[in-house]
Design an enzyme around this catalytic site. Structure first.
Site, mmCIF file in Angstrom:
data_model
loop_
_atom_site.group_PDB
_atom_site.id
_atom_site.type_symbol
_atom_site.label_atom_id
_atom_site.label_comp_id
_atom_site.label_asym_id
_atom_site.label_seq_id
_atom_site.Cartn_x
_atom_site.Cartn_y
_atom_site.Cartn_z
ATOM 1 N N LYS A 1 0.825 -1.215 0.000
ATOM 2 C CA LYS A 1 0.000 0.000 0.000
ATOM 3 C C LYS A 1 0.860 1.267 0.000
ATOM 4 C CE LYS A 1 -4.486 -1.027 1.770
ATOM 5 N NZ LYS A 1 -4.629 -2.138 2.687
ATOM 6 N N ARG A 2 1.939 1.162 0.718
ATOM 7 C CA ARG A 2 2.878 2.277 0.830
ATOM 8 C C ARG A 2 3.311 2.808 -0.533
ATOM 9 N NH1 ARG A 2 8.322 1.447 1.629
ATOM 10 N NH2 ARG A 2 8.078 -0.813 1.600
#
Ligand code: GLU
Length: 489
Positions: free
Chosen positions: A255-256
């Site tokens: 997600k980062r």
């Protein structure tokens, strides 16, 4: 290619589909379409503890949104169903029994279930899971005795203890494993469900899969699968392991890095064809310079020799760029119809419903600048309703004062009220003359008009915009601006 190409996408319903899953689906689908074969979706729902309700629906919805259609699988059925592994338990039991009766698997009575977090990808080596297990050597009598006393038992595959297992992977080339490094992995669990390994081999054979194409993280499972194929007397399919997907920092994609569930891309206003093209480049290339490839060209050229071995890098900026490219290729009609659901979602209720015909005229004016469809409302709201409360100070352009601005508005209003010809070239000609009469630069005069007509300092090209706004809206907005600026003195 000899025989029919049959490939499968085999998601486990353990969470929302993400780029990694769908890239695998896409590559399998393209391979099937290139070869005139079949693309099969099979739901691998044998790990009951990890099931996440709704994940299969989200997966199928994601595929539909991306136009990845399946020939066999959920909803469409097919000759080799059912396509949910939880509905095929008898098949796995029969195969496990066959393996046991032929000495290729054994009941294990040790309490050695794999750890809860191990979804099958972790390689438990011989030294861990089955190292202390002596069940492989138990006699028939001992087994009978132990079976009577417990109902919690698993079946383990008896891995060959010598030799090597080799695969000629169509992407990675030849890979081999020493069998002694592999443990006697579980094939049937105490809950009566098979593990991934048994189910995947059983179904790839029964569903006549010709090529197993999946992410590289499954490569370590391949020796187990091959040995199962051999022990069951099945011909193994071809294998092709797709490169890993990494973030720009070379860490595993997360997600980062901006990677979210597929549904999010839809909500955020990415075009499915742009996302498809972007995912394609996560491991495939037509040549060393082409980024934007129409899907038909991809299908025609989708061979595995064009799949890269090295990890693919997920670059969010590139996706955004790609989306803009695809948006600019749409016809105004198409763009308008793609924008419509976003406007219905995001515009204030008093601006709805949106007139389709009007939107078709607005769309080309924002087409150059819009990068994601979720910008639609913000970029076009002033077409639907004037922002009557903008700060009047913003009308007054650099080098002008309030009186000059009032005069400019009055002159423009007189001209714009007097004509019915709102064709943009005509407007430009007329207003150029007005500006000259007032001795204002184009930047000044048109700046005044832009703010008066939209309430904003940035907008699409002024005259095209006024043409689309039309006389009634333009005149009433200029009047409003004039009144407000007069009142502010
Ligand atoms: N069920 C596995 C997954 O979730 C499929 C692995 C394979 O394709 O063999 O990705």
């Amino acid at each position: 290619m000899p025989g029919e190409v049959r490939v499968r996408f085999a998601p486990s319903p353990t969470g929302l589909p993400h780029i990694g899953n769908i890239r695998t689906a896409l590559f399998n689908w393209l391979f099937a379409r290139h070869n005139g074969g079949k693309f099969i979706v099979r739901v691998e729902d044998t790990d009951q503890a990890r099931l996440v309700p709704g994940s299969i629906e989200a997966m199928l919805e994601g595929l539909r949104w991306l136009n990845i259609d399946w020939d066999e699988g959920p909803e469409v059925g097919g000759p080799y169903g059912p396509y949910y592994q939880s509905e095929r338990l008898q098949i796995y039991h029969d195969l496990a029994d066959k393996l046991v009766s032929e000495g290729n698997a054994y009941h294990c009575f040790c309490s050695q279930e794999r750890p809860a977090q191990d979804d099958g990808r972790q390689r438990d080596r011989r030294t861990s899971a089955s190292a202390d297990c002596h069940c492989r050597e138990l006699s028939k009598d001992e087994i009978a005795k132990l079976s009577a006393g417990t109902d919690s038992k698993v079946i383990r595959f008896a891995m060959p203890r010598e030799g090597v297992t080799r695969v000629k992977d169509l992407i990675r080339g030849e890979v081999e494993w020493r069998n002694e490094t592999q443990n006697d992995f579980i094939i049937l669990k105490s809950d009566g469900f098979p593990t991934y390994h048994l189910a995947v081999v059983a179904d790839d054979n029964l569903m006549k899969i010709s090529h197993i194409m999946r992410a590289e993280e499954w490569l370590p499972s391949t020796p187990r699968h091959l040995q199962l194929f051999y022990a069951l007397g099945f011909e193994p399919p071809e294998f092709a392991h797709l490169p890993m997907i990494m973030g720009p920092d070379r860490a595993k994609l997360s997600k980062r890095h901006g990677a979210t569930a597929i549904g999010e891309y839809q909500v955020d206003g990415y075009l499915p064809e742009a996302l498809t093209n972007f995912m394609l480049l996560l491991g495939w290339a037509l040549d060393d310079k082409t980024d934007v490839v129409p899907i038909q060209t991809v299908i025609e050229n989708f061979t595995l020799d064009r799949v890269t071995k090295s990890s693919a890098i997920f670059d969010q900026e590139k996706l955004l760029w790609m989306n803009g490219v695809y948006i600019r290729e749409l016809t105004p009609e198409e763009l308008a119809s793609r924008m419509m659901p976003f406007l219905e979602r995001d515009l204030p209720k008093d601006m709805l419903p949106v007139d389709e015909e009007y939107l078709r005229r607005i769309a080309p004016l924002v087409q150059e600048r819009i990068k994601r469809l979720d910008e639609s409302a913000d970029m076009t709201s002033y077409f639907f309703k004037a922002d009557e409360n903008f700060d009047t100070g913003t009308i007054i352009q650099k080098g002008m004062d309030r009186d000059m601005t009032l005069a400019a508005l009055k002159a423009a209003l007189a001209d714009l009220s007097a004509t019915d010809d709102y064709q943009h070239e005509k407007l430009e000609e007329m207003l150029n003359a007005t500006g000259e009469r007032l001795s204002l630069s184009r930047r000044q005069f048109f700046g005044v008009l832009r703010v008066a007509a939209t309430g904003r300092a940035v907008s699409p090209p002024l005259f095209e915009m006024l043409e689309v706004l039309g006389k009634d809206r333009t005149v009433s907005r200029l009047k409003n601006a004039l009144e407000r600026l007069s009142a502010s003195g």
